[in-house]
Design a protein around this motif. Structure first.
Motif, PDB file in Angstrom:
ATOM      1  N   ALA A  44       1.923 -46.666 -70.751  1.00 53.97           N
ATOM      2  CA  ALA A  44       0.751 -46.979 -71.581  1.00 53.97           C
ATOM      3  C   ALA A  44       0.917 -46.420 -72.999  1.00 53.97           C
ATOM      4  CB  ALA A  44      -0.512 -46.420 -70.936  1.00 53.97           C
ATOM      5  N   ALA A  45       1.621 -45.305 -73.122  1.00 54.41           N
ATOM      6  CA  ALA A  45       1.856 -44.697 -74.436  1.00 54.41           C
ATOM      7  C   ALA A  45       2.996 -45.380 -75.195  1.00 54.41           C
ATOM      8  CB  ALA A  45       2.173 -43.205 -74.261  1.00 54.41           C
ATOM      9  N   GLY A  46       3.720 -46.285 -74.528  1.00 56.38           N
ATOM     10  CA  GLY A  46       4.831 -46.974 -75.166  1.00 56.38           C
ATOM     11  C   GLY A  46       6.138 -46.203 -75.121  1.00 56.38           C
ATOM     12  N   TRP A  47       6.182 -45.137 -74.338  1.00 59.06           N
ATOM     13  CA  TRP A  47       7.382 -44.306 -74.241  1.00 59.06           C
ATOM     14  C   TRP A  47       8.347 -44.822 -73.184  1.00 59.06           C
ATOM     15  CZ3 TRP A  47       6.271 -38.341 -74.594  1.00 59.06           C
ATOM     16  CH2 TRP A  47       5.510 -38.073 -75.734  1.00 59.06           C
ATOM     17  N   LEU A  48       7.873 -45.666 -72.286  1.00 58.32           N
ATOM     18  CA  LEU A  48       8.656 -46.062 -71.127  1.00 58.32           C
ATOM     19  C   LEU A  48       8.600 -47.569 -70.943  1.00 58.32           C
ATOM     20  CD1 LEU A  48      10.129 -44.443 -68.845  1.00 58.32           C
ATOM     21  CD2 LEU A  48       8.060 -44.688 -67.509  1.00 58.32           C
ATOM     22  N   ALA A  49       9.753 -48.160 -70.638  1.00 57.46           N
ATOM     23  CA  ALA A  49       9.833 -49.584 -70.290  1.00 57.46           C
ATOM     24  C   ALA A  49      10.097 -49.667 -68.793  1.00 57.46           C
ATOM     25  CB  ALA A  49      10.966 -50.245 -71.058  1.00 57.46           C
ATOM     26  N   ALA A  50       9.575 -50.704 -68.163  1.00 57.71           N
ATOM     27  CA  ALA A  50       9.769 -50.890 -66.720  1.00 57.71           C
ATOM     28  C   ALA A  50      10.086 -52.349 -66.449  1.00 57.71           C
ATOM     29  CB  ALA A  50       8.520 -50.472 -65.963  1.00 57.71           C
ATOM     30  N   ASP A  51      11.118 -52.566 -65.642  1.00 56.87           N
ATOM     31  CA  ASP A  51      11.534 -53.923 -65.283  1.00 56.87           C
ATOM     32  C   ASP A  51      11.899 -53.958 -63.814  1.00 56.87           C
ATOM     33  OD1 ASP A  51      11.600 -55.220 -67.977  1.00 56.87           O
ATOM     34  OD2 ASP A  51      13.072 -53.618 -68.341  1.00 56.87           O
ATOM     35  N   TRP A  52      11.547 -55.071 -63.158  1.00 53.91           N
ATOM     36  CA  TRP A  52      11.928 -55.271 -61.765  1.00 53.91           C
ATOM     37  C   TRP A  52      13.375 -55.733 -61.702  1.00 53.91           C
ATOM     38  CZ3 TRP A  52       9.302 -53.537 -57.774  1.00 53.91           C
ATOM     39  CH2 TRP A  52       7.932 -53.298 -57.918  1.00 53.91           C
ATOM     40  N   GLU A  53      14.099 -55.223 -60.743  1.00 55.56           N
ATOM     41  CA  GLU A  53      15.481 -55.645 -60.551  1.00 55.56           C
ATOM     42  C   GLU A  53      15.495 -57.047 -59.962  1.00 55.56           C
ATOM     43  OE1 GLU A  53      18.425 -53.642 -57.713  1.00 55.56           O
ATOM     44  OE2 GLU A  53      16.555 -53.411 -56.623  1.00 55.56           O
ATOM     45  N   ALA A  54      16.484 -57.816 -60.373  1.00 52.73           N
ATOM     46  CA  ALA A  54      16.653 -59.171 -59.845  1.00 52.73           C
ATOM     47  C   ALA A  54      17.579 -59.076 -58.633  1.00 52.73           C
ATOM     48  CB  ALA A  54      17.233 -60.083 -60.905  1.00 52.73           C
ATOM     49  N   VAL A  55      16.975 -59.004 -57.453  1.00 51.14           N
ATOM     50  CA  VAL A  55      17.760 -58.869 -56.229  1.00 51.14           C
ATOM     51  C   VAL A  55      17.084 -59.667 -55.130  1.00 51.14           C
ATOM     52  CG1 VAL A  55      16.579 -56.779 -55.442  1.00 51.14           C
ATOM     53  CG2 VAL A  55      18.908 -57.193 -54.706  1.00 51.14           C
ATOM     54  N   ASP A  56      17.886 -60.237 -54.278  1.00 49.17           N
ATOM     55  CA  ASP A  56      17.364 -60.915 -53.093  1.00 49.17           C
ATOM     56  C   ASP A  56      17.119 -59.836 -52.050  1.00 49.17           C
ATOM     57  OD1 ASP A  56      16.777 -62.414 -50.863  1.00 49.17           O
ATOM     58  OD2 ASP A  56      18.677 -63.512 -50.850  1.00 49.17           O
ATOM     59  N   ALA A  57      15.848 -59.555 -51.781  1.00 43.61           N
ATOM     60  CA  ALA A  57      15.490 -58.462 -50.867  1.00 43.61           C
ATOM     61  C   ALA A  57      16.117 -58.640 -49.486  1.00 43.61           C
ATOM     62  CB  ALA A  57      13.980 -58.350 -50.757  1.00 43.61           C
ATOM     63  N   ALA A  58      16.187 -59.856 -48.993  1.00 44.00           N
ATOM     64  CA  ALA A  58      16.769 -60.102 -47.672  1.00 44.00           C
ATOM     65  C   ALA A  58      18.262 -59.807 -47.675  1.00 44.00           C
ATOM     66  CB  ALA A  58      16.511 -61.533 -47.236  1.00 44.00           C
ATOM     67  N   ALA A  59      18.951 -60.238 -48.719  1.00 47.59           N
ATOM     68  CA  ALA A  59      20.393 -59.999 -48.805  1.00 47.59           C
ATOM     69  C   ALA A  59      20.701 -58.529 -49.033  1.00 47.59           C
ATOM     70  CB  ALA A  59      20.996 -60.841 -49.916  1.00 47.59           C
ATOM     71  N   ALA A  60      19.867 -57.861 -49.840  1.00 45.81           N
ATOM     72  CA  ALA A  60      20.093 -56.445 -50.137  1.00 45.81           C
ATOM     73  C   ALA A  60      19.651 -55.543 -48.990  1.00 45.81           C
ATOM     74  CB  ALA A  60      19.359 -56.056 -51.417  1.00 45.81           C
ATOM     75  N   GLY A  61      18.780 -56.069 -48.145  1.00 40.37           N
ATOM     76  CA  GLY A  61      18.274 -55.265 -47.033  1.00 40.37           C
ATOM     77  C   GLY A  61      17.251 -54.227 -47.464  1.00 40.37           C
ATOM     78  N   ARG A  62      16.648 -54.445 -48.632  1.00 40.91           N
ATOM     79  CA  ARG A  62      15.627 -53.531 -49.161  1.00 40.91           C
ATOM     80  C   ARG A  62      14.797 -54.278 -50.193  1.00 40.91           C
ATOM     81  NH1 ARG A  62      17.043 -52.611 -54.228  1.00 40.91           N
ATOM     82  NH2 ARG A  62      19.225 -52.566 -54.806  1.00 40.91           N
ATOM     83  N   PRO A  63      13.614 -53.768 -50.479  1.00 43.04           N
ATOM     84  CA  PRO A  63      12.803 -54.430 -51.514  1.00 43.04           C
ATOM     85  C   PRO A  63      13.403 -54.213 -52.909  1.00 43.04           C
ATOM     86  CG  PRO A  63      11.647 -52.535 -50.587  1.00 43.04           C
ATOM     87  CD  PRO A  63      12.931 -52.670 -49.843  1.00 43.04           C
ATOM     88  N   ALA A  64      13.013 -55.054 -53.839  1.00 41.36           N
ATOM     89  CA  ALA A  64      13.452 -54.895 -55.227  1.00 41.36           C
ATOM     90  C   ALA A  64      12.917 -53.575 -55.776  1.00 41.36           C
ATOM     91  CB  ALA A  64      12.950 -56.060 -56.073  1.00 41.36           C
ATOM     92  N   ARG A  65      13.687 -52.979 -56.654  1.00 44.98           N
ATOM     93  CA  ARG A  65      13.279 -51.717 -57.281  1.00 44.98           C
ATOM     94  C   ARG A  65      12.746 -51.987 -58.677  1.00 44.98           C
ATOM     95  NH1 ARG A  65      18.933 -48.794 -55.682  1.00 44.98           N
ATOM     96  NH2 ARG A  65      18.368 -48.288 -53.547  1.00 44.98           N
ATOM     97  N   ARG A  66      11.814 -51.155 -59.080  1.00 48.89           N
ATOM     98  CA  ARG A  66      11.328 -51.208 -60.451  1.00 48.89           C
ATOM     99  C   ARG A  66      12.057 -50.105 -61.202  1.00 48.89           C
ATOM    100  NH1 ARG A  66       5.170 -52.023 -62.433  1.00 48.89           N
ATOM    101  NH2 ARG A  66       5.785 -53.013 -64.359  1.00 48.89           N
ATOM    102  N   TYR A  67      12.801 -50.487 -62.228  1.00 43.02           N
ATOM    103  CA  TYR A  67      13.580 -49.528 -62.997  1.00 43.02           C
ATOM    104  C   TYR A  67      12.848 -49.119 -64.260  1.00 43.02           C
ATOM    105  CZ  TYR A  67      17.639 -50.070 -60.016  1.00 43.02           C
ATOM    106  OH  TYR A  67      18.492 -50.048 -58.943  1.00 43.02           O
ATOM    107  N   TYR A  68      12.904 -47.827 -64.569  1.00 40.83           N
ATOM    108  CA  TYR A  68      12.237 -47.244 -65.729  1.00 40.83           C
ATOM    109  C   TYR A  68      13.289 -46.692 -66.685  1.00 40.83           C
ATOM    110  CZ  TYR A  68       8.271 -47.407 -62.566  1.00 40.83           C
ATOM    111  OH  TYR A  68       7.305 -47.835 -61.698  1.00 40.83           O
ATOM    112  N   ARG A  69      13.004 -46.843 -67.982  1.00 43.14           N
ATOM    113  CA  ARG A  69      13.897 -46.322 -69.011  1.00 43.14           C
ATOM    114  C   ARG A  69      13.060 -45.989 -70.236  1.00 43.14           C
ATOM    115  NH1 ARG A  69      16.561 -50.516 -69.275  1.00 43.14           N
ATOM    116  NH2 ARG A  69      15.778 -51.344 -71.206  1.00 43.14           N
TER     117      ARG A  69
END
Length: 110
Positions: A47-72
């Motif tokens: 909210a302060a504009g210090w952090l960006a967040a993006d969802w990873e582009a992954v096929d959850a079934a193929a990866a065997g886990r849900p997509a992760r949200r990455y922060y930077r």
């Protein structure tokens, strides 16, 4: 931005490698914070504009886990985080912390 201990821990973890995207579980391990503390901090930093967040582009079934949200940290976030942590360190007593323990580097323990 109010610099609490949890905020300082998250910023320190993100500044360790500002270019590396981090996901929630990774940040929980690095900071020792539970999810109920970590995610509100991440929300405030976004909210302060210090952090960006993006969802990873992954096929959850193929990866065997849900997509992760990455922060930077954003460019502004890197600058502001370094300044805020430097100001916090300047306020810390030399040779120790308010909890009575000394950090090996002389840095405050968060």
């Amino acid at each position: 931005m109010r610099l609490t201990i949890p905020v300082a821990k998250v910023l320190s973890a993100l500044l360790a490698d500002p270019e590396a995207p981090r996901y929630g579980l990774d940040l929980m391990k690095l900071t020792g914070l539970p999810s109920g503390t970590l995610y509100p901090v991440l929300h405030r930093l976004r909210a302060a504009g210090w952090l960006a967040a993006d969802w990873e582009a992954v096929d959850a079934a193929a990866a065997g886990r849900p997509a992760r949200r990455y922060y930077r940290l954003t460019g502004e976030g890197v600058r502001a985080a370094r300044l805020a942590l430097a100001e916090l360190r300047a306020l810390a007593p030399e040779g120790g912390t308010s909890r009575g323990g000394a950090e090996p580097t002389g840095a405050p323990a968060w």
